[in-house]
Design an enzyme around this catalytic site. Structure first.
Site, short mmCIF file in Angstrom:
data_model
loop_
_atom_site.label_atom_id
_atom_site.label_comp_id
_atom_site.label_asym_id
_atom_site.label_seq_id
_atom_site.Cartn_x
_atom_site.Cartn_y
_atom_site.Cartn_z
N HIS A 55 59.07 51.60 28.54
CA HIS A 55 57.78 52.10 28.00
C HIS A 55 57.73 52.14 26.69
CE1 HIS A 55 54.49 54.77 27.44
NE2 HIS A 55 55.10 55.45 26.61
N ASP A 72 40.36 29.09 8.86
CA ASP A 72 41.38 29.34 9.68
C ASP A 72 42.58 30.01 9.26
OD1 ASP A 72 43.08 29.33 12.15
OD2 ASP A 72 41.84 27.76 13.07
N TRP A 104 64.52 53.15 23.63
CA TRP A 104 64.22 52.14 23.05
C TRP A 104 64.61 51.98 21.83
CZ3 TRP A 104 61.57 51.42 18.24
CH2 TRP A 104 61.04 52.17 17.68
N SER A 135 58.69 36.03 16.47
CA SER A 135 57.32 35.88 16.37
C SER A 135 56.55 36.77 15.44
CB SER A 135 56.71 36.36 17.64
OG SER A 135 55.40 36.92 17.89
N SER A 136 57.19 37.98 15.22
CA SER A 136 56.44 38.94 14.13
C SER A 136 56.65 38.21 13.13
CB SER A 136 57.14 40.25 14.30
OG SER A 136 57.02 41.00 15.47
N HIS A 172 62.17 52.65 11.02
CA HIS A 172 61.04 53.64 10.25
C HIS A 172 59.95 52.86 9.59
CE1 HIS A 172 59.23 57.42 9.60
NE2 HIS A 172 58.79 56.98 8.49
N GLU A 201 58.99 50.34 10.64
CA GLU A 201 58.23 49.70 11.84
C GLU A 201 57.16 50.71 12.45
OE1 GLU A 201 58.17 47.03 13.84
OE2 GLU A 201 57.10 47.85 15.62
N TYR A 215 55.37 52.34 10.42
CA TYR A 215 54.43 52.52 9.47
C TYR A 215 53.60 50.88 9.68
CZ TYR A 215 55.47 56.57 7.51
OH TYR A 215 55.93 57.85 7.31
N SER A 260 38.96 52.09 7.73
CA SER A 260 38.64 52.14 6.44
C SER A 260 37.37 51.04 6.60
CB SER A 260 39.47 51.40 5.27
OG SER A 260 40.60 52.35 5.00
N HIS A 289 65.91 60.34 8.02
CA HIS A 289 65.36 61.27 8.70
C HIS A 289 65.29 61.45 10.19
CE1 HIS A 289 61.20 59.98 8.30
NE2 HIS A 289 61.51 59.63 9.41
N HIS A 290 65.67 60.33 10.71
CA HIS A 290 65.86 60.36 12.02
C HIS A 290 67.35 60.67 12.65
CE1 HIS A 290 62.22 58.13 13.02
NE2 HIS A 290 62.39 57.73 11.67
N THR A 345 49.46 59.86 2.26
CA THR A 345 48.79 60.04 3.52
C THR A 345 47.54 60.96 3.25
OG1 THR A 345 50.91 59.69 4.52
CG2 THR A 345 49.00 60.27 6.05
N LYS A 405 44.65 59.51 1.59
CA LYS A 405 43.66 58.60 2.45
C LYS A 405 42.89 59.44 3.42
CE LYS A 405 45.14 54.72 3.92
NZ LYS A 405 44.68 53.87 3.11
N ARG A 435 64.30 65.68 25.07
CA ARG A 435 63.55 64.39 25.46
C ARG A 435 64.40 63.53 26.57
NH1 ARG A 435 63.20 60.58 20.03
NH2 ARG A 435 62.20 59.25 21.66
#
Lengths: 534, 188, 375
Positions: free
Chosen positions: A81, A110, A146, A174-175, A258, A260, A262, A273, A307-308, A333, A336, A455
């Protein structure tokens, strides 16, 4: 905008005859609109696959006791998941939006590297086939979450882990190719007069995201390569027996992980926006500051990874540094959010489906931001870490954040892409069901986490029963409401719904709205002149 | 600069190079991390062999309690424990203690002991002149051995620390066998 | 009428919530947990305050500036001073949050002398507690019977939060807690003590607690550690220092020395009865109550060739574990009687004793003395 160039559109494959040529059209296409469509369909399919897994998880957690799936399958489902929603749904959807929109928004014919573009998409189905195939193998599929922490995924990982590793290599490739393409397009193919500070914020957000991708996806490739070497080539990056360190895994993984998150949210900021000014009939407030804010967020995101890992015993000094850096992210943040509110202020607001999703984004993403702020406080994080509070937090930022933004973007641009208005009534139903069920599912998880539910557990103590039941009911409503989204998209794509003008939305600004709806197969073959936009 | 970015051929190349460099950067984190750990004692990692503590550097004004801890990794079927569970000494004093190890696994084995000190900030003050953890250890079936640790706690140990634990976890290192291993033995 | 159904439905699900509404972090019973709780509440209320302002402004704008009310958009879209103000104000609020957080964090880094040191080792899937100074050491397993997990019996009050041997500690004493792991990363978490520490193989980390109130405090493993991650709870029993001293005395005097020469011979009925209970506690979580296991990680015991052959190999496996698998050594965890009972049980349960199908040695009993010999 001269309409003559669109009249001659002899390369359009609309007339491709027969099954074979229809298939090869999609396989060999180098057209940014085709590839954007492919990305978006893949994302939608994977959304239902990953969602079905989430429903299995929630069904098992409906009541205490072993019910539907075994703990082993449960762990596989949480792993898949997570991987599918991150790499298979949000990222491809954002790249799909980029493919459709960036050339049309900057007046480019293009993407800069169309063949590469084709490759970066077609790698994905193989990567996911590789990943999902492990579910059908005789041994267990990847079952370590994950985040695949070592040594659970290395020394103790099932055989199928190697397939996951290769799959992540492909996804990363790919990314990276996609990011290179987007940067090259934005740098090289802007129409004359489309200066950087005239670019729509969606394009800006993607430019910064692409750089972030380029910086961290190779690190992910590195970390899985190290895992592979540890598993098979006798190295010991993460095994203490040979001089390695399992904590190192977490450092390298979160150095990717991390930024990622963002990467998943910044294009969503871009979408917001675009949508909010349109339906407020007012220009975005603080254009420059919005761009600065995204850049600062991107920069800070590279400095907060630990921080993880507050409970893993890192020294006091590092805990303090990472706490302060994490808290600091709240400033850009916040800027924004304030700017979006200021955009609505003294505007002329209407509430079409995209705007509804944008408003829900403002409320619920901010809520996710608050729990994020709470999580940044190290001593409190000792209690929150690895509980349902964290689950609630990241689902609040990823669903009302990224997923709502994607939905808003689809409702917003689908009329442009197809030439038909989606069914507004169906859209509103979809919105309300989605928003109510999101909160029904994830709000109680805050309570569960605070009361002490960890969790990733397949069964739980009786005191957690009520909130889990509510969450499961919410999850099923959420899951089935998405069928309305699917129906609405299919209807619109198949030409149901009224025709729309070039402008589509009254308050919309930008180059894409100067094109016909739907836009011809090739647009801006000769660059437009920029004057009125921005 | 701008013209370089706008060059249609060079830009993708430059970006590819960035991606490759970042891949390398991931691997570069490994030695950087190890160095950082050794310097700051992250994870309680102790350094390599050092000189014996000097007599004149002994801090007689205070005591430090050192606890010795042993853990077997992965249900290793060995007897492994410190022969002294805890001692009290002055910072700077050299001390020799022994860990006992007995290979009950029924096969010859190479093991590696991984040291870890807590509190982490005390790690860099634990100076070991001799330790069975410096090299891998080869054991025959049923072999028993006392394994020495000769160490002192640096007199610069922060004043507020008065208890620290020196822990060893015994790992099966058959997979990582190195040529130079030790069979260093103490008295039994 | 139709409109009433959702209301009825809501009241149905909300009723039990009010009965036992646990929506917040517990205050806990240690100085650390108190600090954390107050920090948590402070930050929470600050967030609520910010939320009221931001959401208030948002709701006001959405209601006031609707097009349907005939509003026409004004044209303003830049104001540097405002941008700076609303960057600086949150920054100042953050500093206000960071100061107490830093203070608490430094207080947590307490190094004063401890009265007691407990080493906690995470295993797949149980905890081992060692009292370093007292020489006491034991495993703590999930005590919830398998038939409750499978919904075949009503669930206990502390379903999944009960263990066979809790960690017993004295109140009002500083307890130094050292955490490490035997295999993968676990995390030892008891909310009411305000402690969560990752157990990392090869490395040791410490934390501390001073429990101010006697009682039983429960927690769980917080880091995904494999298939039975959800089934390794933690129970801490805080007793008065006097009771603790008594408990230590009991433990060290009546210490079960497993290698004693008990040469008891038990009847099949005794072995089977005791075996089933012990099997449920120690084995069923992986090998399943029906002996079907979860292949390939946890092999089925039902119809297993080793179990139906001559007794011997399975005794060695149970005693010493099986390297490279999750099967661990029970030598130092269980007595000869318990081991004999478990092995007899698995040799006889689920049709393993069928001599016609499984061969002549099927169903043979194993006695405590067999175990003593094999040790």
């Amino acid at each position: 905008m001269n309409s003559i160039e669109h009249a001659v559109d002899q390369h359009a494959p609309y007339n491709s005859q027969g099954f074979f040529s229809k298939v090869t059209r999609w396989i060999f296409t180098t057209n940014h609109k085709d590839i954007g469509t492919l990305y978006l369909w893949l994302s939608l399919i994977m959304f239902f696959v990953g969602g079905a897994m989430a429903l299995l998880i929630r069904a098992e957690l409906f009541q205490p006791g072993a019910r539907i799936i075994s703990p082993e399958i449960f762990n596989q489902m949480t792993t898949f998941h997570g991987l599918i929603m991150v790499f298979g749904v949000i990222m491809p959807a954002m790249v799909g939006l980029a493919n459709w929109q960036i050339p049309m928004m900057i007046g480019a014919p293009d993407m800069a590297l169309p063949r590469l573009n084709n490759w970066s998409f077609w790698i994905l189905p193989f990567a996911f086939a590789l990943l999902v195939s492990t579910l059908f193998m005789s041994g267990p599929a990847p079952n370590f979450g994950w985040t695949f922490y070592a040594p659970l995924s290395t020394t103790y990982g099932p055989k199928s882990t190697d397939f996951m590793i290769f799959s992540i290599h492909l996804l990363g490739l790919s990314s990276i190719l996609g990011a290179i393409n987007i940067i090259a397009t934005i740098f090289n193919l802007r129409a004359p007069g489309m200066t950087f500070m005239k670019m729509p914020i969606f394009v800006w957000s993607w430019l910064i995201t692409a750089f972030l991708l380029l910086a961290v996806m190779p690190v992910l490739a590195g970390v899985v390569t190290m895992m592979l070497a540890d598993r098979h080539f006798g190295t010991s990056f993460f095994n203490a027996a040979g001089g390695g360190d399992p904590i190192l895994f977490q450092h390298v993984f979160w150095f990717f992980g991390h930024p990622e998150v963002y990467i998943l949210i910044m294009p969503a900021f871009g979408v917001m926006s675009e949508v909010i000014p349109t339906f407020s009939r007012k220009k975005i407030f603080g254009y420059k500051f919005m761009i600065y804010a995204i850049s600062v967020i991107a920069f800070l995101s590279l400095l907060v990874w630990a921080h993880h890992m507050f409970t893993s015993g890192i020294p006091l000094v590092s805990e303090l540094f990472f706490m302060y850096a994490t808290m600091l992210i709240a400033v850009p943040t916040g800027v924004k959010i304030f700017n979006w509110v200021a955009t609505i202020y003294k505007g002329s607001v209407t509430f079409e489906t995209p705007m509804l999703f944008a408003i829900a984004f403002l409320f619920l993403f901010t809520l996710g931001g608050f729990s994020g702020l709470m999580l940044s406080i190290v001593p409190a994080d000792y209690q929150y870490q690895d509980t349902y509070f964290v689950v609630a937090h990241f689902h609040y930022v990823l669903i009302p954040g990224s997923v709502y933004a994607i939905m808003a973007a689809i409702y917003y641009w689908l009329p442009k892409w197809t030439g038909h208005r989606y069914n507004e009534r169906l859209g509103q139903w979809h919105f309300w069901l989605t928003v109510i069920s999101t909160n029904l599912t994830f709000f109680p998880m805050h309570f569960l986490g605070l009361a002490g539910m960890p969790r990733r557990i397949p069964d739980y103590a009786l005191q957690f029963a009520d909130f889990n039941m509510i969450a499961t009911i919410g999850a099923f409503i959420f899951g089935f409401s998405q069928l309305l989204f699917l129906i609405n998209i299919v209807r619109t794509v198949r030409g149901k719904g009224p025709h729309v003008s070039n402008q589509v939305w009254e308050g919309a600004h930008g180059l894409e709205w100067t094109l016909p709806s739907p836009p011809p197969y090739h647009t801006f073959s000769s660059p437009p002149t920029i004057d009125e936009c921005k | 600069m701008t013209s370089f970015f706008l060059n249609k051929k060079k830009l993708p190349l430059l970006l590819t190079i960035i991606a490759i460099l970042m891949f390398g950067f991931g691997f570069a984190l490994v030695p950087v991390y190890t160095l950082l750990c050794k310097a700051t004692g992250i994870n309680g990692k102790t350094g390599g062999p050092t000189q014996l503590g000097l007599l004149e550097e002994i801090d007689n004004t205070r005591w430090v309690t050192i606890q010795f801890i042993a853990t077997n990794n992965a249900n290793l079927n060995w007897a492994f424990y410190p022969k002294t569970t805890s001692i009290k000494l002055h910072p700077g004093e050299n001390t020799l203690i022994y860990y006992y190890a007995e290979n009950n696994s029924g096969k010859a084995m190479t093991v590696q002991a991984i040291p870890s000190v807590t509190p982490g900030k005390a790690a860099k003050y634990v100076k070991k002149t001799e330790c069975f953890c410096f090299t891998q250890q080869n054991f025959k079936i049923g072999e028993k051995r006392d394994m020495p640790v000769l160490f002192h706690v640096d007199a610069n140990l922060p004043k507020e620390i008065n208890t620290l634990s020196l822990s060893y976890t015994l790992f099966n290192a058959d997979k990582y066998k190195k040529a130079a291993t030790s069979e260093k033995q103490g008295h039994l | 009428m139709v409109k009433r159904i959702p209301i009825l439905f809501l009241s149905l699900i909300t009723a039990p919530i009010y009965a036992e509404m646990k929506v917040n972090m517990p205050l806990g019973v240690t100085p650390l947990s108190h600090d954390i709780y107050w920090l948590h509440m402070t930050i929470f209320w600050i967030c609520v305050g910010i939320g009221v302002i931001v959401f208030g402004a948002l709701i006001y704008s959405l209601i006031k500036f609707r097009k349907s009310k005939g509003r026409i958009a004004e044209d303003f879209h830049e104001h540097t001073l405002i941008e700076i103000i609303w960057a600086v104000i949150p920054f100042l609020i953050l500093i206000g949050m960071a100061i107490p957080a830093t203070k608490v964090l430094i207080r947590m880094d307490n190094t004063e002398d401890a009265d007691l040191t407990v080493k906690i080792t995470g295993y797949q899937w149980r905890w081992k507690y060692e009292y370093l100074d007292q020489g006491i050491s034991y495993f703590s397993n999930l005590a919830t019977p398998a038939n409750q997990l499978n919904n075949k019996a009503p669930k206990n009050k502390w379903y999944l939060l009960e263990v066979d041997h809790p960690l017993v500690v004295p109140t009002h004493k500083k307890i130094r807690i050292l955490v490490t792991s035997n295999d993968v990363i676990h995390s030892w978490w008891v909310t009411e003590l305000g402690i969560k520490r990752d157990a990392i193989p090869g490395y040791i980390h410490e934390t501390w607690a001073r429990i101010e109130k006697p009682g039983i405090y429960r927690g769980q493993c917080a880091e995904l550690c494999g298939v039975n991650h959800g089934f390794m709870p933690i129970v801490v029993e805080a007793v008065s220092p006097m009771q603790f001293a008594e408990w230590v005395k009991q433990q060290t005097q009546g210490k079960v020395t497993f290698n004693t020469d008990v040469k008891l011979t038990l009847s099949k009925k005794e072995l089977m009865g005791r075996g089933e209970t012990a099997y449920d506690t120690y084995c069923a979580i992986c090998h399943k109550p029906e002996g079907t296991g979860m292949p390939p990680a946890f092999p089925a015991l039902k119809g297993d060739k080793i179990l139906t052959g001559k007794p011997g190999d399975e005794i060695a496996i149970v005693l010493n574990g099986k390297a490279g698998t999750a099967m661990q050594a029970f030598k130092n965890q269980l007595s000869n009687e318990d081991l004999a009972a478990i092995i007899t049980y698995i040799r006889n349960a689920w049709g393993n004793d069928d001599k016609n199908k499984q061969g002549p040695h099927a169903g043979e009993l194993v006695q405590p003395e067999d175990i003593a010999l094999a040790r």
